[in-house]
Design an enzyme around this catalytic site. Sequence first.
Site, PDB file in Angstrom:
ATOM      1  N   HIS A 122       2.357  11.707 -57.922  1.00  0.00           N
ATOM      2  CA  HIS A 122       1.645  12.825 -57.281  1.00  0.00           C
ATOM      3  C   HIS A 122       1.057  12.412 -55.931  1.00  0.00           C
ATOM      4  O   HIS A 122      -0.038  11.854 -55.879  1.00  0.00           O
ATOM      5  CB  HIS A 122       0.524  13.324 -58.203  1.00  0.00           C
ATOM      6  CG  HIS A 122       1.059  14.031 -59.403  1.00  0.00           C
ATOM      7  ND1 HIS A 122       1.362  15.380 -59.393  1.00  0.00           N
ATOM      8  CD2 HIS A 122       1.393  13.581 -60.628  1.00  0.00           C
ATOM      9  CE1 HIS A 122       1.843  15.728 -60.563  1.00  0.00           C
ATOM     10  NE2 HIS A 122       1.875  14.651 -61.338  1.00  0.00           N
ATOM     11  N   ASP A 160     -21.526  26.314 -49.493  1.00  0.00           N
ATOM     12  CA  ASP A 160     -20.538  27.379 -49.687  1.00  0.00           C
ATOM     13  C   ASP A 160     -21.093  28.748 -49.307  1.00  0.00           C
ATOM     14  O   ASP A 160     -20.458  29.503 -48.564  1.00  0.00           O
ATOM     15  CB  ASP A 160     -20.069  27.424 -51.152  1.00  0.00           C
ATOM     16  CG  ASP A 160     -19.536  26.080 -51.605  1.00  0.00           C
ATOM     17  OD1 ASP A 160     -19.220  25.251 -50.744  1.00  0.00           O
ATOM     18  OD2 ASP A 160     -19.448  25.861 -52.828  1.00  0.00           O
TER      19      ASP A 160
END
Length: 537
Positions: free
Chosen positions: A190, A248
């Site tokens: 990966h 955020d």
Amino acid sequence: MRDDSAAAVDGRADRAVAEARAQRLLVIDFGSQYTQLIARRVREVGVYCEIHPFDVPEGFVAEFAPRGIILSGGPETVTEGSTPRIPDQVFAAGVPVLGICYGMHAMAAQLGGAVEASSHREFGHAEIEAEPGDALFDGLTDGGRLPVWMSHGDKVTAVPPGFAVTARTGSAPVAAMADPARRLFGVQFHPEVTHTSRGTDLVRRFARGICGCAGSWTPGHIAEEAIAAVRAQVGNDRVVLGLSGGVDSSVAAALLSRAIGDRLTCVFVDNGLLRLNEREEVEAAFASGGNALNLDLHTVDAAEEFLAALAGQDEPETKRKTIGATFIDVFQRTAERLPDVRWLGQGTIYPDVIESAASKYGKAHVIKSHHNVGGLPERMRLSLVEPLRDLFKDEVRQVGMALGLPRELVYRHPFPGPGLAVRVLGEVRREYLGVLRRADAIFLEELRRADWYDRVSQAFAVYLPVASVGVVGDARRYEHVIALRAVETTDFMTARWAELPYELVGRVSSRIMNEIAGVSRVVYDVSSKPPATIEWE
Ligand code: XMP
């Protein structure tokens, strides 16, 4: 109202966005938990990409016109006939294709090679031995060797006609394969996870070197695109957003404010679970008058309501649910007093989505319930606008900088929505919160002083209400424990514990024990994620 010059700037920005977006990659999703990480790596190397499921409609790939295609991993096995396959249109597109794990297995199986189920899963660090001269690996290995992250059950046992083996490991004779003429590549490992040390370079090599994308997609473009998407989504409506002062919600507020100006109202709920002086700091940073953002901010003092609701609760999920429900009540009461609001803005980012709801194929299970996803919109009959939903934390920060937010705000460590309630284990009591706030403030102050705050991704204190013995004078006293946690991570899905200097940890420990009554012991958490999570809960 936006004036003409703003519209002209927007026009130029729109063209730049469209041009950068034209050089695009397509990520075909087979349901891997890492699919969004692939997209994120592609964006990181300056290339626009979109994720679409493996069963895209006929003609989709040609219409999307990618410069290259990445096939994700997935939880299935190609050794069973009923599992997903790569649509023929992928190979018909004639562009470079990179298959990762399941994507490689499917490629091998469909193009005439062989894949077999292994008796055991290979999971974790491995080192591949790459063949010299391969387009994907050349120049990226150390004498042919490259540390990678493996996670797979099946293995390719014969490469398809036209392919050569380009890398192997002790247990995987085909760790990578390539057909250079058709520009088809497969890797068993990966590259998208940070444990594959040159993973981003591999993705850059594929996206820019092999597929020829210029790499002009920037965080500024991501912001412009999100702003345009918000305008298209909400039209002339009003939006209310719960601002926590965290990265955020702050970036979401700035983005929404850029998109719709004074049609955005922000609500800041003081839930009594904030850090020392946090409310004052948030108000100073955002309240109308004298702040850079000039947001319309309403603060609600609801500490008593939250603490009363949490009394007697010691189970983590129940605590989260209580906080979520109370937040919804308070927020709803406040928002209902605002006229004509149709939309709820949220700073949901991608890891919130995956950890709450799992991938589209329902494979990843629910790890925890994030109170910032779900619930509120149905009750308030509001529609959701979540401009950061596809982004990872570090991308949100880059977008925040591109939007002109102050660095201290953008590079603040993240703080969970349920606040200190996830850092007081068991029942949340007012006196525990008082001790924790002061311990946490000492820890952060010493980290900043030693220039370590920016070198770790998140650091905080945790309150453990276990009685542990200490000696004060001649007397033995049973008091509680403070754990210190500091981690390094880029995506918050995996994290390493930070190797803080002993001397710094020692200083924090003695200050906490000397300055705060009720703490008999300070410990440092040396667990990485996985298997531990960042928060203790
Ligand atoms: P874990 O503990 O799952 O945390 O490794 C990963 C990151 O998410 C933050 N976190 C939350 N953020 N609402 C949030 O907005 C939550 O309920 C929540 N729980 C954890 C955590 O602080 C870390 O940065």
